[in-house]
Every structure is written in C-alpha cells, then in structure tokens.
Design an enzyme around this catalytic site. Structure first.
Site, PDB file in Angstrom:
ATOM      1  N   GLY A 201       0.879  -1.101  -0.047  1.00  0.00           N
ATOM      2  CA  GLY A 201      -0.044   0.110   0.124  1.00  0.00           C
ATOM      3  C   GLY A 201       0.801   1.398   0.084  1.00  0.00           C
TER       4      GLY A 201
ATOM      5  N   ARG B 100       2.866  -1.418  -5.979  1.00  0.00           N
ATOM      6  CA  ARG B 100       3.135   0.051  -6.551  1.00  0.00           C
ATOM      7  C   ARG B 100       4.502   0.521  -6.315  1.00  0.00           C
ATOM      8  NH1 ARG B 100      -1.457   3.481  -7.798  1.00  0.00           N
ATOM      9  NH2 ARG B 100      -2.331   2.366  -6.018  1.00  0.00           N
TER      10      ARG B 100
ATOM     11  N   ARG C  74      -5.953   4.045 -15.564  1.00  0.00           N
ATOM     12  CA  ARG C  74      -6.231   4.859 -14.278  1.00  0.00           C
ATOM     13  C   ARG C  74      -6.690   6.002 -14.437  1.00  0.00           C
ATOM     14  NH1 ARG C  74      -2.372   5.912 -11.405  1.00  0.00           N
ATOM     15  NH2 ARG C  74      -3.345   5.264  -9.657  1.00  0.00           N
TER      16      ARG C  74
ATOM     17  N   TYR D 165      -9.887   6.340 -12.071  1.00  0.00           N
ATOM     18  CA  TYR D 165      -9.734   6.820 -10.956  1.00  0.00           C
ATOM     19  C   TYR D 165      -9.643   8.390 -11.100  1.00  0.00           C
ATOM     20  CZ  TYR D 165      -8.197   1.858  -9.940  1.00  0.00           C
ATOM     21  OH  TYR D 165      -7.755   0.911 -10.090  1.00  0.00           O
TER      22      TYR D 165
ATOM     23  N   CYS E 141     -13.758   5.133 -28.596  1.00  0.00           N
ATOM     24  CA  CYS E 141     -14.861   6.053 -28.639  1.00  0.00           C
ATOM     25  C   CYS E 141     -15.847   5.965 -27.423  1.00  0.00           C
ATOM     26  CB  CYS E 141     -15.943   5.295 -29.472  1.00  0.00           C
ATOM     27  SG  CYS E 141     -14.994   5.146 -31.286  1.00  0.00           S
ATOM     28  N   GLU E 142     -14.943   7.101 -26.512  1.00  0.00           N
ATOM     29  CA  GLU E 142     -15.487   7.142 -25.155  1.00  0.00           C
ATOM     30  C   GLU E 142     -15.014   8.528 -24.760  1.00  0.00           C
ATOM     31  OE1 GLU E 142     -17.140   4.815 -22.392  1.00  0.00           O
ATOM     32  OE2 GLU E 142     -16.801   2.957 -23.375  1.00  0.00           O
TER      33      GLU E 142
ATOM     34  N   TYR F 141      -0.011  -1.097 -12.199  1.00  0.00           N
ATOM     35  CA  TYR F 141      -1.535  -1.042 -12.597  1.00  0.00           C
ATOM     36  C   TYR F 141      -1.655  -0.495 -13.880  1.00  0.00           C
ATOM     37  CZ  TYR F 141      -1.601  -2.166  -7.750  1.00  0.00           C
ATOM     38  OH  TYR F 141      -1.399  -2.927  -6.630  1.00  0.00           O
TER      39      TYR F 141
END
Ligand code: LLP
Length: 421
Positions: A239, A281, A317, A321, A348-349, A376
């Site tokens: 973490g 990470r 990501r 997020y 296409c977004e 990630y």
C-alpha cells in the site's frame, strides 16, 4: 537511481534512448527499468536488517513474467490473488513456499492448485472461505497454512476505490470477529494457523495508518497468544504510495524501519514473528513509462486535443480513478508551439483520456511518455475497441528486451468462432 532522465534533450530509460527504442519496437509500448525495480525491492529487503522477513511483491501491480523473474532471482516472495498469478510466479521461477494467496473469492480449483504446489500461506478473508479451504485440504489429505486477513478498520486516506481497511469494505474479517474464528479454526484438523494478515489500502502517503493497523493487529495477536494460539507470521500488506504529482510518500526503508521500531516497542512476545509485506506499486510504479505517439493535434474553441496512439484500454487509471500521471515529450528540444491540451486516445468514449489540461509543446508525430506507469498499467489493459495490447519492454543498462510482444488482431480473434452454417 533516476531511471528516466533527459540527455541532450532526449528522454532515456537507463542508457537507452526512447526515440531509438520507439523506432525499433513501435508505439504504444510500456518501458521498464530493471535497475529501478531491483533498487526498490532491495530498499525494502535491506531495511529489515536481521529480522526474519519476506518481501512479497504484489503480482497484481505488474505480472509480466520477466518482471517476476527479476524479483524471483533476488529471492522475492509473491502476493497473488488468482490461479493465473500463481502460474505466472511458478513459471517465473518463484518459490511456492514464498507465495501468499490473498483475495476474497478463492475458488475450490484455486485452493487445490495452491495446495498441490505447496504455497506458503492462504490469507483467508471470510469464515466460509476458511471452511471451504478446510474441506479441500482434508479431501486432499493435506494441512493448509492459514493467516486470517483481518480488517483493522483504519482510514488510509486514499482514493475510495483503493481503500480496503475500513468497516464498509468487502475485504478481510472484521477484527472484532477474528478472535472467535481463530478459536474455531484451531479445531479444524486440516488447517494450520500460521499467522495474521492485514492490508488497508493503496497509494498511502503517510506512515500513520500503517502504524495504527499494526497496533490493532498486534493487540489481537497478544490476545490470541494469551488464549494459547501462537501466530508465527505477521503480514502487514502493501500500500505504500509513489509520487505521481506532488505527493511525498515516505521511502520504503523509512516505512519498514518505523514499523519495525513500533513492533519492537510493543514487547518481546512479538519479536519471534516473521514479518511479511506485500508492496506492489512502490516497487514498479516509478520504474515504468508508457510510450505513445501523437497522431493528430486537434485545436478547438473550448478545448484542444492531442490524439495519441495509446488509449484508456492501454492505461485505465486516468479514466477509472481520474488519476493524474505526468505526460512529457520524449524530445524536449523540438521547436513547437506550446498549448494546453487534453491528451486523449482513439477509443470511442469521452472517458478515454490520459490527461486533462496539460501544457505541452507537441506536434503530430512526436513521442510522448506517460510517467509512473509501471504499476497497474499493462496489467489493467484490455482489448476494448479490438485494440491489440501494447508491447512491454525491459531496459537493462544499454540493452533492451521485448518481454511481451505487441498483440496482433489474430491473437485477439483466435478464441472466437462463428455459429455453424
Ligand atoms: N496486498 C493486497 C492484499 C492488496 O489488495 C494490494 C493491492 C496490495 C497488496 C498491493 O498494494 P500496493 O503496494 O500496490 O499499493 N488499481 C489500483 C490499485 C489497486 C490496489 C489493489 N490492492 C490503482 O491503479 O491505483
């Protein structure tokens, strides 16, 4: 070490120019630095000094077999969450006994396979999971090593999607219930109670929540010991955050030293425990970039866009997020007009962006690097819009190796078939 730096205006990874690399392997691609990965892992490992410990890399952060192999060669353990990750670690040369298996939804097949190869510990996240594991192990005539993953109810003060240690989260066993489950588990002949585990969230930038969790977990370890249950493994999860923007996370070594100091202060009864940590990470995050090429510059009245050849399917990501990752030109000495752009992909977004409102000097055809993309990134990529996934490259000094070739459309279509005529 600074794995990514400019030399004569060109961004390098270790001793490899990213313009040369892009010319040879194309874009988009992920580029990792072996030296940076090794250095980060070692900084955890060495901070433990003489204490019995195991640094278990959280495979979910970057599961490329070459990355896992580099870590396995250094003696790393691994934190896995699926049978797929288990097979990756074994193929990469990781030792089964150095694997801990986390996750709330372990299937029977996953338990069987993990028992068969002899993993180090199951981090069990619910009472039902414990009973299923006991049955599976009994059926195989084996004894399963278990830590209960407890939820210590501390607020890691990070993004809600990556907080896991609060009461409202699906993870772990509420710490107040864990004592009773340990008590019950000790009567299960096919379970060996080995330890206790907790993981409170990801991208934490302060040490305090880790210390909080440690204290709560040790309080339970003490109570269990009074009741005659002696736990040997203390798994403190992962973490620790990295710097994406202006965060100032502590160095891994400082986190480890703070935790070990606190552990020491808590009393002699805890000193024989083997300490496990599960960083992901902070080992690979800043050891990787996503290399992409600008296809078009699209000026607009309200917003201007740089359309690049990487998209949300390659790096999720930002879309998922609203995460901020730096985007820099690979050649910063080119004469370009500077503008403020949204850096977007071809998907296409409207959510398909890598960065909003970035000041960049860029023209069509230029290379850009999305920084801090080693964790990630590739692992969360998909084939949305039938986009083959990017290649992954490992730089090692002045050499580079293709550790995952770019997918082809044939790769993507191979498992599919049409109905009979
Ligand atoms: N151990 C367990 C049980 C975990 O669930 C995780 C991460 C880790 C270790 C490693 O945590 P790290 O050291 O990497 O923070 N996709 C999100 C992050 C999800 C993290 C999930 N669990 C992101 O891109 O920010």
């Amino acid at each position: 070490m600074e794995p990514f730096y400019y030399k004569d205006g060109i961004l390098f990874a270790e001793e490899v120019s990213l313009t040369d690399l892009a010319m040879q392997v194309g874009t988009p691609c992920y580029v990792y630095s072996r030296g940076a990965i090794e250095e980060a892992w070692r900084s955890y490992d060495e901070a433990f000094g003489g204490r019995d410990h195991l640094v278990c890399f959280a495979v979910k952060a970057n599961s490329n077999v070459a990355v896992l192999n580099i870590l396995a060669r250094m003696g790393s353990g691994f934190d896995i969450v699926s049978m797929g990750e288990l097979e990756r670690v074994l193929r990469a040369g990781g030792k089964a006994e150095n694997i801990v298996f986390s996750g709330v939804g372990k299937t029977e097949a996953e338990m069987r396979r993990a028992l068969e190869v002899g993993i180090g510990c199951f981090n069990v996240e619910s009472e039902q999971e414990l009973y299923r594991l006991a049955d599976v192990a009994a059926d195989m005539g084996m004894v399963a090593p278990v830590s209960l993953r407890v939820n210590p109810d501390v607020d890691p003060k990070t993004h809600p999607y990556i907080s896991t240690g609060l009461k409202a989260s699906k993870f772990g066993i509420p710490i107040d219930h864990a004592g009773a489950i340990y008590e019950h588990a000790r009567s299960l002949g096919s379970i060996e109670l080995r330890g206790i585990a907790s993981h409170i969230g990801s991208q934490l930038t302060s040490i305090d929540p880790f210390i909080d969790a440690l204290e709560r977990v040790l309080a339970l370890v003490g109570e269990l010991s009074d009741a005659g249950i002696e736990l040997k493994w203390l798994d403190l999860g992962g973490g620790l955050g990295v710097r994406y923007y202006d965060e100032q996370p502590p160095e891994p070594s400082r986190l480890v030293v703070s935790l070990m100091d606190r552990l020491q202060e808590m009393g002699s009864r805890y000193q024989r425990m083997r300490v496990i940590i599960e960083p992901g990470r902070s080992i690979v995050g800043n050891a990787g970039v996503l290399l992409t090429r600008a296809e078009y510059i699209k000026p607009g009245e309200i917003k201007s866009f740089v359309v690049v050849d990487a998209a949300m399917n390659d790096l999720m990501r930002p879309a998922l997020y609203d995460a901020w990752q730096d985007i820099v030109p690979v050649n910063k000495d080119l004469e370009r007009e500077t503008g403020v752009y949204d850096v977007v992909g071809p998907v296409c977004e409207s959510g398909d962006f890598l960065g909003h409102d970035r000041e960049l000097s860029v023209a069509s055809g230029d290379l850009l690097a999305v920084m801090s993309a080693g964790a990630y990134g590739a692992v969360m990529s998909s084939n949305y819009n039938t986009r083959p996934r990017a290649a992954e490259i490992m730089v090692d000094g002045n050499q580079f190796h293709i550790i995952r070739r770019r997918e082809t459309v044939d790769d993507l279509l191979a498992p599919e078939s049409v109905l009979p005529a």
